[in-house]
Design an enzyme around this catalytic site. Structure first.
Site, short mmCIF file in Angstrom:
data_model
loop_
_atom_site.label_atom_id
_atom_site.label_comp_id
_atom_site.label_asym_id
_atom_site.label_seq_id
_atom_site.Cartn_x
_atom_site.Cartn_y
_atom_site.Cartn_z
CG LEU A 155 -1.93 -1.06 1.44
CD1 LEU A 155 -2.65 -0.87 2.77
CD2 LEU A 155 -2.93 -1.08 0.30
CG ASP A 156 0.34 4.46 -2.76
OD1 ASP A 156 1.12 3.66 -3.30
OD2 ASP A 156 -0.54 5.10 -3.38
CB ALA A 157 3.92 5.89 2.73
CB THR A 159 -3.00 4.04 0.87
OG1 THR A 159 -2.99 4.94 -0.24
CG2 THR A 159 -4.26 3.21 0.83
#
Length: 325
Positions: A155-157, A159
């Protein structure tokens, strides 16, 4: 006499800090090879680490960032921001707010807070899920680069939400195959600006690195096939709450697809969101949360599914919208 292209820019998204920079012409023997293959041969990196470098914008050829699947031309000027030496174990680092949702011999499912990356990568200096699990005493025993052990998706940081990490070699192999074969149910909620029309549909648009801004991505002709299914589950005057199912898992896929529809995630100023609306709702990052994760358990094939509630900042934004409606 020709001059070398300008060096790899230190610009890009906040938080990036340069590592060791190597610059050289592409050798004749690497003509036509993929970027990740070439980096693996040149620097002794694993293909996975080489791909991460490209995804992070750390590979530049003739002044332009290149993707892991791009082909190289002999004589082009290659600049690479290398990671620390491989094989070093990730230092344990406690992560505030990292919640264990499920744990057994094969997998651990976590609810990831904002500001935490999945694993160490070039340019990232913040906390990671891998470091947080190590600090909490979880033993991850899988193959692959030490800094990526057990990580089968990311996951994106910025998100939040659910991630599964493989603890055993068996689980790692089975889950990697499941993500590749798209049998994993990855469900997200996003608060997007405006009202998508139709309210239920599929976005089928290829994604690749942005042609002018190498730290982000865009819908690009000839990019990697990317498919997002969505349905509006609640509409407000200024925004819509959307349930999303990913068929593919490209970097920034949801953010890029909804930005391309001119309905960016609230707070996602990187992809064109209105900062005034974000400030009014108290959102300082993209409103995007991994609410659901389901997969066949690697031990016996039984289906398991986990859910996650919104964190306080995202829940607060929805509360404001509901109160205004």
């Amino acid at each position: 006499m020709t001059s070398s292209p300008p060096p790899l820019s230190a610009g890009g998204p906040p938080g990036r800090r340069p590592g060791e920079l190597r610059s050289l012409p592409v050798p004749d023997g690497l003509e036509g090879q993929r970027v990740d293959q070439a980096l693996s041969r040149l620097f002794g990196l694993s293909r996975g680490v080489a791909a991460d470098l490209a995804d992070a914008g750390s590979v530049v050829v003739d002044g332009r960032a290149r993707g892991k699947g791009d082909r190289l031309t002999a004589g082009s000027w290659l600049e690479v921001e290398l990671p620390p030496p491989p094989g070093e174990p990730v230092a344990p680092e406690p992560v505030d707010g990292l919640t264990i949702v499920h744990d057994d011999e094969d997998v651990v499912v976590v609810d990831k807070p904002v500001g935490v990356a999945a694993h160490p990568s070039p340019g990232w200096e913040g906390p990671t899920v891998v470091g947080g699990l190590a600090a909490a005493g979880y033993r991850i025993s899988t193959s692959g680069a030490a800094e990526r052990q057990g990580v089968v998706h990311r996951l994106d940081a910025a998100t939040t939400g659910l991630m599964v990490v493989a603890k055993s070699e068996r689980a790692y192999s089975v889950l990697k195959a499941a993500f590749k074969e798209r049998t994993v149910d990855k469900g997200y909620h996003a608060l997007v600006q405006g009202h998508p029309d139709p309210s239920r549909g599929t976005i089928d648009a290829p994604i690749d690195r942005h042609p002018r801004h190498d730290w982000k991505f865009a819908v690009v002709t000839g990019g990697r096939p990317s498919v997002t299914h969505y349905e509006v589950i609640e509409a407000f005057p200024a925004a819509s709450l959307v349930d999303i199912h990913l068929e593919t898992g490209r970097t920034h896929q949801i953010r890029v697809h909804f930005s391309a529809l001119r309905h960016p995630c609230v707070g996602d100023t990187t992809y064109g969101a209105d900062p005034t609306l974000a400030a009014r709702l108290g959102v300082s990052r993209q409103w995007l949360h991994a609410v659901r994760l389901g997969f066949a358990h690697p031990a016996d094939g039984s289906w398991v599914e986990f859910t996650s509630d919104y964190p306080a900042d995202l829940a607060g934004a929805v509360a404001v919208l509901r109160a205004e409606s």
